[in-house]
Write an enzyme that holds these catalytic residues in place. Structure first.
Site, short mmCIF file in Angstrom:
data_model
loop_
_atom_site.label_atom_id
_atom_site.label_comp_id
_atom_site.label_asym_id
_atom_site.label_seq_id
_atom_site.Cartn_x
_atom_site.Cartn_y
_atom_site.Cartn_z
N LYS A 35 8.09 76.16 -20.58
CA LYS A 35 7.45 77.40 -20.13
C LYS A 35 8.35 78.11 -19.12
O LYS A 35 9.35 77.53 -18.65
CB LYS A 35 6.08 77.09 -19.53
CG LYS A 35 6.10 76.16 -18.35
CD LYS A 35 4.69 75.77 -17.93
CE LYS A 35 4.73 74.71 -16.86
NZ LYS A 35 3.76 74.87 -15.82
N TYR A 256 22.69 92.24 7.56
CA TYR A 256 21.50 92.98 7.96
C TYR A 256 20.82 92.33 9.15
O TYR A 256 20.70 91.10 9.22
CB TYR A 256 20.50 93.01 6.80
CG TYR A 256 20.85 93.98 5.70
CD1 TYR A 256 20.98 95.35 5.97
CD2 TYR A 256 21.04 93.54 4.40
CE1 TYR A 256 21.29 96.25 4.96
CE2 TYR A 256 21.34 94.42 3.38
CZ TYR A 256 21.47 95.78 3.67
OH TYR A 256 21.77 96.65 2.66
#
Ligand SMILES: Cc1ncc(COP(=O)(O)O)c(C=O)c1O
Length: 361
Positions: A35, A256
């Protein structure tokens, strides 16, 4: 030169891990859980690589099952959450997908359907996970209703799922197993209990069918060493390359929000990988990467497309040098632990942006 970020998928390692799963429980059948795009590895190539090693595949939804059928996978495919609608029951019958029955509504839908061929079903029992499944005391009557219906054919498998099998000190797995065996006491039916952690770490949970997922991809389900889990080989190696180098002075910051400050003259390598490629935003400064096989600390905040690495102690680093984010030589479990998550999340959240490159197929 194209952007160097890529995920190498080693199909030989995948097959090795699958053979290890098979060998741990040689009298069982393995349902390979593929999955979520085979935990980010690419469901179709993964299923093709395993098709001769496992009798069936497990997926979460009908779209995932259809993708495999359309790609030519002929093995039985099992829908681990069952059908979400009557249309899905019809498709399951046509395409020979087996269905979990996880509640009374799904049971009734299966009994009242008009399938083109009889359905194959697994009854899922809630032994303590409290997520999906029938109560243990509903099992026998539910089994009888399904087994006597013309809508259902073949062996009905009785399944449960463990909440804590990855914790080898936690006796809840044994409690769940006892609840399951008591509930299924009267039924002579095939059973399926074990995920990867159960299969490797809890031999009593090995049954007619095992359902390994994460171990196939080479990630241990445990956070501590285990002799069998430690034999797994990483399947995905997530790599990129150095695209810039600069020297900064003590007191200068990187990235950042200027979260990291150099305390010495520092050489910073910029690597073309970021959270837009699936590298975790929350990996903190100090998270290791491998540059030319040597561990170096990532520093500063992860950007969308880039990270920065302190390579002061590796003066030979040059632009285009290869960087491993996880995989061979650096386990995805270690990076997940740094980022406060689990390997499952890192792998399944890999976006399509970093191309999957299949090797050793
Ligand atoms: C019902 C079921 N079985 C098996 C698995 C495979 O588990 P693992 O990847 O831990 O082996 C999963 C995965 O979440 C699952 O939901």
């Amino acid at each position: 030169m194209s952007r160097p970020a890529k995920a190498l998928i080693d199909l030989e390692a995948l097959r090795y891990n699958c053979q290890l799963a098979n060998s741990l429980s040689p009298n069982s059948q393995t349902m390979a859980v593929v999955k979520a795009n085979a935990y980010g590895h690419g469901a179709v190539p993964v299923a093709h690589a395993l098709t001769d090693l496992v009798p069936a595949f497990g997926v979460a939804c009908i779209e995932e099952a259809i993708e495999l059928r359309e790609a030519g996978i002929e093995n039985p495919i099992h829908l681990l959450e069952g059908a979400f609608s009557n249309d899905e029951i019809s498709i399951a019958a046509e395409q020979h997908f087996s269905l979990a029955v996880v509640n009374q509504e799904q049971k009734r839908a299966n009994l009242n359907a008009n399938p083109s061929t009889p359905l194959r079903v697994w009854i899922c029992v809630d032994t303590g996970m409290h997520r999906l499944g029938l109560a243990p005391d509903e099992l026998t009557s539910t089994y009888r209703e399904l087994a006597t219906s013309n809508n259902v054919a073949g062996d009905i498998v009785v399944a449960t799922h463990f909440a804590c099998a990855d914790d080898l000190e936690n006796d809840f797995t044994a409690i769940q197993l006892t609840r399951m065996t008591q509930a299924a006491d009267e039924l002579q039916v095939p059973k399926s209990f074990a995920n990867s952690a159960g299969l490797i770490g809890w031999p009593d949970t090995r049954a007619d069918w095992n359902r390994p997922g994460i171990m196939l991809y080479g990630s241990s389900p445990f956070s501590t060493p285990h002799p069998d889990a430690d034999r797994l080989l990483p399947v995905m190696t997530f790599t990129s390359a150095v695209i810039a180098l600069r020297d900064i002075q003590p007191g200068e910051t990187v990235g950042y929000a200027a979260t990291w400050k150099a305390e010495r003259p520092t050489r910073i390598a910029t690597v073309a990988i970021g959270y837009g490629d699936g590298y975790p935003l929350h990996a903190p400064s100090g998270t290791p990467v491998l540059i030319n096989g040597q561990r170096c600390p990532m520093v500063g905040r992860v950007s969308m497309d880039m990270i920065t690495v302190d390579v002061t102690d590796l003066p030979s680093v040059t632009i285009e040098d290869e960087v491993t984010l996880w995989g061979a030589g650096l386990s995805v479990n270690e990076i997940a632990a740094c980022a406060g998550t689990v390997s499952y999340e890192l792998l399944t959240r890999m976006p399509r942006r970093a191309p999957r490159v299949y090797i050793n197929g």
